[in-house]
Write a protein that holds these residues in place. Structure first.
Motif, mmCIF file in Angstrom:
data_model
loop_
_atom_site.group_PDB
_atom_site.id
_atom_site.type_symbol
_atom_site.label_atom_id
_atom_site.label_comp_id
_atom_site.label_asym_id
_atom_site.label_seq_id
_atom_site.Cartn_x
_atom_site.Cartn_y
_atom_site.Cartn_z
ATOM 1 N N ALA A 47 0.834 -1.199 0.000
ATOM 2 C CA ALA A 47 0.000 0.000 0.000
ATOM 3 C C ALA A 47 0.873 1.255 0.000
ATOM 4 C CB ALA A 47 -0.920 -0.010 1.217
ATOM 5 N N LYS A 48 1.981 1.215 0.723
ATOM 6 C CA LYS A 48 2.883 2.372 0.753
ATOM 7 C C LYS A 48 3.446 2.671 -0.631
ATOM 8 C CE LYS A 48 7.082 4.138 2.981
ATOM 9 N NZ LYS A 48 8.174 3.841 3.945
ATOM 10 N N MET A 49 3.839 1.635 -1.355
ATOM 11 C CA MET A 49 4.365 1.824 -2.710
ATOM 12 C C MET A 49 3.304 2.428 -3.623
ATOM 13 S SD MET A 49 6.389 -1.794 -3.169
ATOM 14 C CE MET A 49 7.808 -2.213 -2.150
ATOM 15 N N LEU A 50 2.091 1.896 -3.521
ATOM 16 C CA LEU A 50 1.009 2.409 -4.358
ATOM 17 C C LEU A 50 0.646 3.835 -3.970
ATOM 18 C CD1 LEU A 50 -1.146 -0.823 -4.516
ATOM 19 C CD2 LEU A 50 -0.044 0.306 -6.453
ATOM 20 N N ASN A 51 0.714 4.151 -2.682
ATOM 21 C CA ASN A 51 0.466 5.521 -2.248
ATOM 22 C C ASN A 51 1.482 6.478 -2.852
ATOM 23 O OD1 ASN A 51 -1.870 5.501 -0.654
ATOM 24 N ND2 ASN A 51 -0.767 4.693 1.112
ATOM 25 N N GLU A 52 2.736 6.073 -2.870
ATOM 26 C CA GLU A 52 3.774 6.904 -3.469
ATOM 27 C C GLU A 52 3.496 7.124 -4.957
ATOM 28 O OE1 GLU A 52 7.742 5.580 -2.730
ATOM 29 O OE2 GLU A 52 7.393 5.293 -0.586
ATOM 30 N N ILE A 60 -4.604 4.562 -9.890
ATOM 31 C CA ILE A 60 -4.811 3.243 -9.310
ATOM 32 C C ILE A 60 -6.203 2.768 -9.723
ATOM 33 C CG2 ILE A 60 -4.810 1.877 -7.203
ATOM 34 C CD1 ILE A 60 -2.134 3.302 -7.837
ATOM 35 N N ALA A 61 -6.267 1.641 -10.420
ATOM 36 C CA ALA A 61 -7.535 1.136 -10.948
ATOM 37 C C ALA A 61 -7.732 -0.323 -10.527
ATOM 38 C CB ALA A 61 -7.562 1.271 -12.466
ATOM 39 N N SER A 62 -8.903 -0.858 -10.812
ATOM 40 C CA SER A 62 -9.310 -2.167 -10.287
ATOM 41 C C SER A 62 -9.039 -3.312 -11.263
ATOM 42 C CB SER A 62 -10.802 -2.151 -9.946
ATOM 43 O OG SER A 62 -11.070 -1.232 -8.905
ATOM 44 N N HIS A 63 -8.615 -4.446 -10.667
ATOM 45 C CA HIS A 63 -8.351 -5.673 -11.431
ATOM 46 C C HIS A 63 -8.873 -6.885 -10.637
ATOM 47 C CE1 HIS A 63 -6.486 -7.661 -14.797
ATOM 48 N NE2 HIS A 63 -5.522 -8.236 -14.094
ATOM 49 N N THR A 64 -9.996 -6.711 -9.982
ATOM 50 C CA THR A 64 -10.673 -7.672 -9.083
ATOM 51 C C THR A 64 -9.918 -7.842 -7.766
ATOM 52 O OG1 THR A 64 -9.690 -9.764 -9.873
ATOM 53 C CG2 THR A 64 -11.635 -8.939 -11.049
ATOM 54 N N VAL A 65 -10.405 -8.780 -6.947
ATOM 55 C CA VAL A 65 -9.831 -9.023 -5.626
ATOM 56 C C VAL A 65 -8.710 -10.058 -5.694
ATOM 57 C CG1 VAL A 65 -10.312 -9.731 -3.254
ATOM 58 C CG2 VAL A 65 -12.040 -8.448 -4.535
ATOM 59 N N TRP A 66 -8.998 -11.181 -6.358
ATOM 60 C CA TRP A 66 -8.012 -12.268 -6.443
ATOM 61 C C TRP A 66 -7.816 -12.754 -7.875
ATOM 62 C CZ3 TRP A 66 -4.866 -12.505 -2.671
ATOM 63 C CH2 TRP A 66 -5.280 -12.278 -1.349
ATOM 64 N N ASN A 90 -10.993 2.199 -2.792
ATOM 65 C CA ASN A 90 -11.548 3.518 -2.497
ATOM 66 C C ASN A 90 -11.676 3.799 -1.007
ATOM 67 O OD1 ASN A 90 -11.788 3.680 -5.239
ATOM 68 N ND2 ASN A 90 -14.007 3.918 -5.289
ATOM 69 N N VAL A 91 -12.074 2.791 -0.244
ATOM 70 C CA VAL A 91 -12.343 3.001 1.172
ATOM 71 C C VAL A 91 -11.105 2.737 2.030
ATOM 72 C CG1 VAL A 91 -13.743 2.285 3.137
ATOM 73 C CG2 VAL A 91 -14.782 2.443 0.869
ATOM 74 N N HIS A 92 -10.522 1.568 1.854
ATOM 75 C CA HIS A 92 -9.403 1.198 2.722
ATOM 76 C C HIS A 92 -8.118 1.939 2.366
ATOM 77 C CE1 HIS A 92 -11.859 -1.824 4.594
ATOM 78 N NE2 HIS A 92 -12.112 -2.406 3.430
ATOM 79 N N TYR A 93 -7.908 2.164 1.071
ATOM 80 C CA TYR A 93 -6.645 2.793 0.664
ATOM 81 C C TYR A 93 -6.833 4.208 0.128
ATOM 82 C CZ TYR A 93 -5.035 -2.011 1.105
ATOM 83 O OH TYR A 93 -4.746 -3.268 1.585
ATOM 84 N N ARG A 94 -8.082 4.632 -0.039
ATOM 85 C CA ARG A 94 -8.404 5.988 -0.466
ATOM 86 C C ARG A 94 -7.852 6.357 -1.854
ATOM 87 N NH1 ARG A 94 -9.636 5.713 4.367
ATOM 88 N NH2 ARG A 94 -10.653 7.106 5.774
ATOM 89 N N TRP A 95 -7.888 5.388 -2.752
ATOM 90 C CA TRP A 95 -7.607 5.671 -4.147
ATOM 91 C C TRP A 95 -8.937 5.605 -4.887
ATOM 92 C CZ3 TRP A 95 -4.217 1.068 -3.027
ATOM 93 C CH2 TRP A 95 -3.033 1.458 -2.385
ATOM 94 N N MET A 96 -9.296 6.648 -5.594
ATOM 95 C CA MET A 96 -10.559 6.652 -6.320
ATOM 96 C C MET A 96 -10.421 5.803 -7.580
ATOM 97 S SD MET A 96 -12.581 8.140 -4.396
ATOM 98 C CE MET A 96 -13.972 8.086 -5.518
#
Length: 218
Positions: A47-52, A60-66, A90-96
């Motif tokens: 998450a830290k890397m993605l936040n950076e 940051i976009a979606s590619h399902t859960v697993w 969106n909720v846990h990591y706050r990326w729209m």
């Protein structure tokens, strides 16, 4: 005008470790399609890397859960998976997370309907360019693999530029070992970025590409 997007699937840690310095060097922003359940795994970005990356302007976009194949899933599974992936980002990591890419490029009429309720677009793995009348729930792409040559990148970029098309590249791992058929080496990636700079074609995220091109829809 012609546009180019660099999209990356799965959220491999090698993207952060190997590619981010090059993105910074060439001032290029990308779209990262993330498997939300894998964040922090050994081979995945944290998450830290993605936040950076997000703070630097990468999408940051979606590619399902697993990495579920939704084309083989029933309606309850599809709706649950899409909602869980979007909520996690969106909720846990706050990326729209407004855009989606289905694993394996697979979709069904049922999954497409559900994607349309959750996201503003779906990027496929179908080969092609996106013209003014494109289907935003079947964005076409140029898939990068171990055999992709720089000359192919140049030809595709020039075609998009000349014909005012939106060209979306799909990458996976950035790995000098080329451990999979879908990996690209660091040297290859830099050649691709150099081509984009030399051709002076605008590089946009999926979000930015949609914002510019949707009003032009025929």
């Amino acid at each position: 005008r012609g546009l180019v997007t660099l999209s990356f699937d799965d959220g491999w840690r090698s993207i952060y470790q190997n590619a981010v310095p090059l993105f910074d060097k060439y001032d290029i922003k990308t779209t990262q399609f993330i498997i939300s359940g894998a964040i922090g795994n050994d081979a995945s970005m944290t998450a830290k890397m993605l936040n950076e990356m997000s703070k630097k302007g990468h999408e940051i976009a979606s590619h399902t859960v697993w990495h579920e194949d939704l084309s083989k899933s029933d309606e309850p599974t599809i709706s649950k998976t899409l909602a869980a992936s979007k909520d996690a980002l969106n909720v846990h990591y706050r990326w729209m997370s407004n855009n989606f890419a289905p694993p394996y490029g697979h979709s069904s009429d049922l999954s497409r309907r559900w994607v349309a309720q959750c996201y503003q677009s779906m990027r496929s793995t179908d080969t092609g360019y996106n013209a003014a009348d494109y289907d935003r729930y079947n964005l076409k792409v140029f898939n990068i693999d171990v055999n992709t040559k720089p000359e192919e990148i140049t030809t595709a970029v020039r075609f998009a530029k000349t014909n005012k098309l939106w060209l979306i590249f799909v990458y996976h791992e950035i790995d000098n070992r080329k451990a999979s058929d879908y990996a690209a080496s660091l040297a290859d990636l830099e050649k691709h970025l150099q081509i984009l700079k030399n051709e002076q074609i605008p590089v946009v995220t999926i979000n930015q590409g949609l914002a510019e091109t949707l009003p032009q829809h025929k």
